[in-house]
Write a protein that holds these residues in place. Structure first.
Motif, PDB file in Angstrom:
ATOM      1  N   ALA A  13       3.114   2.850 -74.747  1.00  0.00           N
ATOM      2  CA  ALA A  13       3.863   1.627 -74.447  1.00  0.00           C
ATOM      3  C   ALA A  13       5.337   1.731 -74.832  1.00  0.00           C
ATOM      4  N   GLY A  14       5.727   2.847 -75.428  1.00  0.00           N
ATOM      5  CA  GLY A  14       7.142   3.056 -75.752  1.00  0.00           C
ATOM      6  C   GLY A  14       7.596   2.454 -77.058  1.00  0.00           C
ATOM      7  N   ARG A  15       6.667   2.183 -77.988  1.00  0.00           N
ATOM      8  CA  ARG A  15       7.041   1.507 -79.232  1.00  0.00           C
ATOM      9  C   ARG A  15       7.877   2.398 -80.164  1.00  0.00           C
ATOM     10  N   TRP A  16       7.905   3.690 -79.925  1.00  0.00           N
ATOM     11  CA  TRP A  16       8.741   4.593 -80.729  1.00  0.00           C
ATOM     12  C   TRP A  16       9.872   5.217 -79.903  1.00  0.00           C
ATOM     13  N   ASP A  17      10.078   4.763 -78.673  1.00  0.00           N
ATOM     14  CA  ASP A  17      11.090   5.375 -77.811  1.00  0.00           C
ATOM     15  C   ASP A  17      12.499   5.257 -78.387  1.00  0.00           C
ATOM     16  N   ALA A  18      12.819   4.127 -79.003  1.00  0.00           N
ATOM     17  CA  ALA A  18      14.147   3.966 -79.588  1.00  0.00           C
ATOM     18  C   ALA A  18      14.366   4.970 -80.714  1.00  0.00           C
ATOM     19  N   ALA A  19      13.324   5.189 -81.520  1.00  0.00           N
ATOM     20  CA  ALA A  19      13.424   6.182 -82.590  1.00  0.00           C
ATOM     21  C   ALA A  19      13.585   7.582 -82.009  1.00  0.00           C
ATOM     22  N   PHE A  20      12.852   7.874 -80.954  1.00  0.00           N
ATOM     23  CA  PHE A  20      12.971   9.181 -80.317  1.00  0.00           C
ATOM     24  C   PHE A  20      14.389   9.403 -79.797  1.00  0.00           C
ATOM     25  N   ALA A  21      14.986   8.378 -79.218  1.00  0.00           N
ATOM     26  CA  ALA A  21      16.335   8.508 -78.677  1.00  0.00           C
ATOM     27  C   ALA A  21      17.340   8.851 -79.777  1.00  0.00           C
ATOM     28  N   SER A  22      17.178   8.234 -80.957  1.00  0.00           N
ATOM     29  CA  SER A  22      18.115   8.516 -82.046  1.00  0.00           C
ATOM     30  C   SER A  22      17.930   9.920 -82.606  1.00  0.00           C
ATOM     31  N   LEU A  23      16.695  10.413 -82.576  1.00  0.00           N
ATOM     32  CA  LEU A  23      16.418  11.735 -83.129  1.00  0.00           C
ATOM     33  C   LEU A  23      16.713  12.869 -82.157  1.00  0.00           C
ATOM     34  N   TYR A  24      16.369  12.669 -80.896  1.00  0.00           N
ATOM     35  CA  TYR A  24      16.374  13.783 -79.950  1.00  0.00           C
ATOM     36  C   TYR A  24      17.296  13.594 -78.757  1.00  0.00           C
ATOM     37  N   GLY A  25      18.001  12.454 -78.712  1.00  0.00           N
ATOM     38  CA  GLY A  25      18.903  12.231 -77.584  1.00  0.00           C
ATOM     39  C   GLY A  25      19.987  13.278 -77.484  1.00  0.00           C
ATOM     40  N   CYS A  26      20.400  13.823 -78.653  1.00  0.00           N
ATOM     41  CA  CYS A  26      21.450  14.845 -78.657  1.00  0.00           C
ATOM     42  C   CYS A  26      21.009  16.098 -77.914  1.00  0.00           C
ATOM     43  N   ALA A  27      19.701  16.334 -77.860  1.00  0.00           N
ATOM     44  CA  ALA A  27      19.182  17.532 -77.199  1.00  0.00           C
ATOM     45  C   ALA A  27      18.672  17.233 -75.786  1.00  0.00           C
ATOM     46  N   GLY A  28      18.818  15.980 -75.364  1.00  0.00           N
ATOM     47  CA  GLY A  28      18.436  15.624 -74.000  1.00  0.00           C
ATOM     48  C   GLY A  28      16.944  15.584 -73.745  1.00  0.00           C
ATOM     49  N   ARG A  29      16.131  15.406 -74.791  1.00  0.00           N
ATOM     50  CA  ARG A  29      14.686  15.368 -74.580  1.00  0.00           C
ATOM     51  C   ARG A  29      14.277  14.003 -74.036  1.00  0.00           C
ATOM     52  N   SER A  30      13.332  14.012 -73.109  1.00  0.00           N
ATOM     53  CA  SER A  30      12.888  12.765 -72.497  1.00  0.00           C
ATOM     54  C   SER A  30      11.907  12.041 -73.413  1.00  0.00           C
ATOM     55  N   ALA A  31      11.789  10.727 -73.211  1.00  0.00           N
ATOM     56  CA  ALA A  31      10.825   9.944 -73.974  1.00  0.00           C
ATOM     57  C   ALA A  31       9.413  10.436 -73.707  1.00  0.00           C
ATOM     58  N   ALA A  32       9.144  10.838 -72.475  1.00  0.00           N
ATOM     59  CA  ALA A  32       7.799  11.309 -72.127  1.00  0.00           C
ATOM     60  C   ALA A  32       7.436  12.561 -72.920  1.00  0.00           C
ATOM     61  N   ASP A  33       8.381  13.485 -73.052  1.00  0.00           N
ATOM     62  CA  ASP A  33       8.121  14.704 -73.823  1.00  0.00           C
ATOM     63  C   ASP A  33       7.861  14.368 -75.295  1.00  0.00           C
ATOM     64  N   CYS A  34       8.651  13.441 -75.834  1.00  0.00           N
ATOM     65  CA  CYS A  34       8.484  13.050 -77.232  1.00  0.00           C
ATOM     66  C   CYS A  34       7.145  12.351 -77.443  1.00  0.00           C
ATOM     67  N   ARG A  35       6.781  11.470 -76.522  1.00  0.00           N
ATOM     68  CA  ARG A  35       5.490  10.786 -76.639  1.00  0.00           C
ATOM     69  C   ARG A  35       4.348  11.790 -76.662  1.00  0.00           C
ATOM     70  N   ALA A  36       4.429  12.789 -75.794  1.00  0.00           N
ATOM     71  CA  ALA A  36       3.364  13.796 -75.716  1.00  0.00           C
ATOM     72  C   ALA A  36       3.291  14.607 -77.006  1.00  0.00           C
ATOM     73  N   ARG A  37       4.449  14.943 -77.569  1.00  0.00           N
ATOM     74  CA  ARG A  37       4.459  15.734 -78.804  1.00  0.00           C
ATOM     75  C   ARG A  37       3.843  14.945 -79.956  1.00  0.00           C
ATOM     76  N   TYR A  38       4.189  13.675 -80.065  1.00  0.00           N
ATOM     77  CA  TYR A  38       3.654  12.861 -81.152  1.00  0.00           C
ATOM     78  C   TYR A  38       2.191  12.485 -80.913  1.00  0.00           C
ATOM     79  N   ALA A  39       1.786  12.403 -79.646  1.00  0.00           N
ATOM     80  CA  ALA A  39       0.371  12.163 -79.357  1.00  0.00           C
ATOM     81  C   ALA A  39      -0.485  13.327 -79.850  1.00  0.00           C
TER      82      ALA A  39
END
Length: 433
Positions: A13-39
Motif C-alpha cells: 500500500a506504499g506506507r514506507w514509500d516516503a521513507a524509501f524516497a529519502s533513503l534511496y532517491g539519490c540512487a534512483g531506485r523505484s518504490a517497487a524495487d524497495c518494496r520487493a527488497r523489504y518484502a
C-alpha cells in the motif's frame, strides 16, 4: 501489533514509500524495487522466527566512504566522510526473552544471551561480539535492554571497503535505540556505542570515522579532538552536478589475518605521541615532532615516523578538503584527494601487506591502472583501511563505462561499484499514512 501478512499489505500500500524516497532517491531506485527488497525481509524473518503478531519495525544503516583523512580518526584527528546508498537493512521485533537472535542472510544465526554482557573470547572477530557489545553499552547507560529477533540482509558487501561492520553496528544500535531507549540516543552516541563494541568486544582498535559516517549520514566533516564530543559539520557535495561519479573498486584480495596490519598503524602513531608526552598525535604539535626527529628515529625506527608525517599532513588536508567543498572549489578538492592518496602510498604505507607474498600487490596495481585510465582527469586514492581492500576514484560521468570496463578487465566483473552519497544515516523507518 500485526502479523507478517499485514506488514506485507502495508508495504504494497506504499506506507514506507516516503521513507524509501529519502533513503534511496539519490540512487534512483523505484518504490517497487524497495518494496520487493523489504518484502524479502518479512519472508526471511517469518522463515527464521515464525509467524504471529509482533511489534515489527524496519531499520536501515548505510555503508560509508572515506573522503579525506586516511587513518587520522584514531589519533583524534579530522576526517571527511559520507554515507552511501548501499545499506544493511533489518526487520526486528521484541521476543519477550533475554536472548537476542540475529540471522543475517547467508550466515549462521547469532544468539546472544543478555545475562552475559562482558566480552566473550570465542566471539572475538565475529558478529555476535558486536551485538553483545552494543547491547552492553545500552545496558550500561541504564536502558532496559531485552531480547529481540532480527533478520538482516546487506548490500554493503563484506570486504567492499564501505565498512559493512560499522553499518551492522549502527543497525543494531538503531534497533536497540528504538526498542529500548525510545529513540533517546543520538546518531553521535550510537556511533560511539558501535566503536565501543568493535574495540572492546570484537577486538579491532578502530577509530570513530566509520561509525559516525554511517550513523550521521550525508557528507560530514568531523573533528575528533574530543572523541566524547566530536564536532560534526554537515556539507554538501553534488557529484553529478560537478560532472563526476564516485567509484569504489574492490581489488579482490584476501582480507584474512590483516588485523595486525591495521593495528600497527595506530600503535606506531601512538608510540610517537607517547615519546613526546602525548597519548595520540593530535596531542603533540607537529613542530615538536619535527624537532625531535633524530631522537625519535633512534627509539622507534623509520616507519613510525613516516606514518606520523602522514598524520600531520592528512589531518590538515581533511580540513582543507572541507573548506574547498564549502567554498564550491571542486577542482581544488580533487587535487587534495590526489595528495591524500599519494601520502597514504608513500608515508602511511597501507598499500602493501608484510604478511602476504611480495608478488601480491593488488591495491598498488589497481591504483596504477586507475591513474593510467583517468590520465589526469578526476582523482584516485587508497580507500579506508587499505592493505588488501579497495581504492576510490572520481570519474568523469562520460568516462564511467570505459573506466569500469578497464578496471574489471583486470580485477573481474562486478568489482567496480558506482555509489551515490545518501543524505540519511542509520534510521528506524517511519510509516506514512
Amino acid at each position: 501489533m500485526r502479523n507478517a501478512q499485514q506488514l506485507l499489505a502495508g508495504l504494497s500500500a506504499g506506507r514506507w514509500d516516503a521513507a524509501f524516497a529519502s533513503l534511496y532517491g539519490c540512487a534512483g531506485r523505484s518504490a517497487a524495487d524497495c518494496r520487493a527488497r523489504y518484502a524479502r525481509l518479512v519472508e526471511g524473518f517469518t522463515a527464521a522466527f515464525g509467524g504471529g503478531e509482533r511489534e515489527f519495525a524496519f531499520y536501515s544503516a548505510p555503508g560509508r566512504t572515506e573522503l579525506g583523512g586516511n587513518h587520522t580518526d584514531h589519533q583524534h584527528g579530522r576526517v571527511l566522510a559520507a554515507s552511501v546508498d548501499l545499506d544493511v537493512i533489518a526487520l526486528a521485533a521484541p521476543n519477550g526473552t533475554d536472548t537476542v537472535r540475529v540471522l543475517s542472510e547467508g550466515f549462521k544465526m547469532d544468539v546472544v544471551d543478555l545475562a552475559r554482557l562482558a566480552p566473550v573470547e570465542e566471539e572475538a572477530n565475529h558478529s555476535a561480539s558486536l551485538i553483545r557489545g552494543v547491547c552492553a553499552a545500552f545496558a550500561e547507560k541504564g536502558w532496559p535492554v531485552r531480547g529481540f529477533d532480527a533478520y538482516t540482509t546487506s548490500a554493503v558487501l563484506k570486504g567492499s571497503g564501505l565498512s559493512s561492520s560499522a553499518a551492522f553496528e549502527v543497525l543494531i544500535g538503531n534497533i536497540a535505540n528504538h526498542l529500548f531507549a525510545g529513540g533517546a540516543e543520538t546518531p553521535v552516541t550510537i556511533a560511539q556505542i558501535g566503536q565501543y563494541a568493535e574495540n572492546v568486544f570484537f577486538g579491532k582498535p578502530s577509530g570513530l570515522l566509520d561509525q559516525m559516517a554511517s550513523s550521521v549520514g550525508g557528507v560530514v566533516a568531523m573533528d575528533f579532538a574530543d572523541p566524547a564530543a566530536p564536532v560534526v559539520r554537515p556539507l554538501s557535495l553534488d557529484l553529478a552536478g560537478q560532472g563526476y561519479a564516485l567509484c569504489i573498486v574492490d581489488t579482490g584480495a584476501d582480507h584474512a589475518d590483516l588485523t595486525g596490519e591495521y593495528a600497527a598503524i595506530p600503535a606506531e602513531m601512538k608510540a610517537v605521541a607517547a615519546a613526546l608526552g602525548g597519548q595520540v598525535l593530535r596531542d603533540v604539535p607537529k613542530e615538536a615532532f619535527y624537532k625531535a626527529l633524530p631522537a625519535l628515529r633512534k627509539k622507534l625506527g623509520d616507519r613510525a615516523l613516516l606514518r606520523a608525517f602522514h598524520f600531520y599532513a592528512d589531518d590538515e588536508r581533511a580540513a582543507l578538503q572541507a573548506e574547498a567543498l564549502a567554498a564550491g572549489e571542486f577542482g581544488r578538492y580533487l587535487r587534495l584527494v590526489t595528495e591524500s592518496g599519494q601520502s597514504s602510498f608513500d608515508y602511511l604505507q597501507n598499500v602493501f601487506c608484510r604478511t602476504k607474498p611480495a608478488e601480491e600487490q593488488p591495491v598498488a596495481l589497481a591504483l596504477a591502472l586507475a591513474g593510467t585510465l583517468l590520465a589526469g582527469r578526476g582523482a584516485y586514492r587508497v580507500h579506508g583501511g587499505g592493505f588488501a581492500g579497495t581504492i576510490q576514484a572520481y570519474v568523469p560521468l562520460g568516462f564511467v563505462p570505459a573506466f569500469k570496463a578497464g578496471m574489471e578487465a583486470l580485477l573481474g566483473e562486478g568489482m567496480c561499484h558506482v555509489v551515490s552519497i545518501r543524505p540519511v544515516g542509520g534510521v528506524h523507518l517511519a510509516e506514512s499514512d
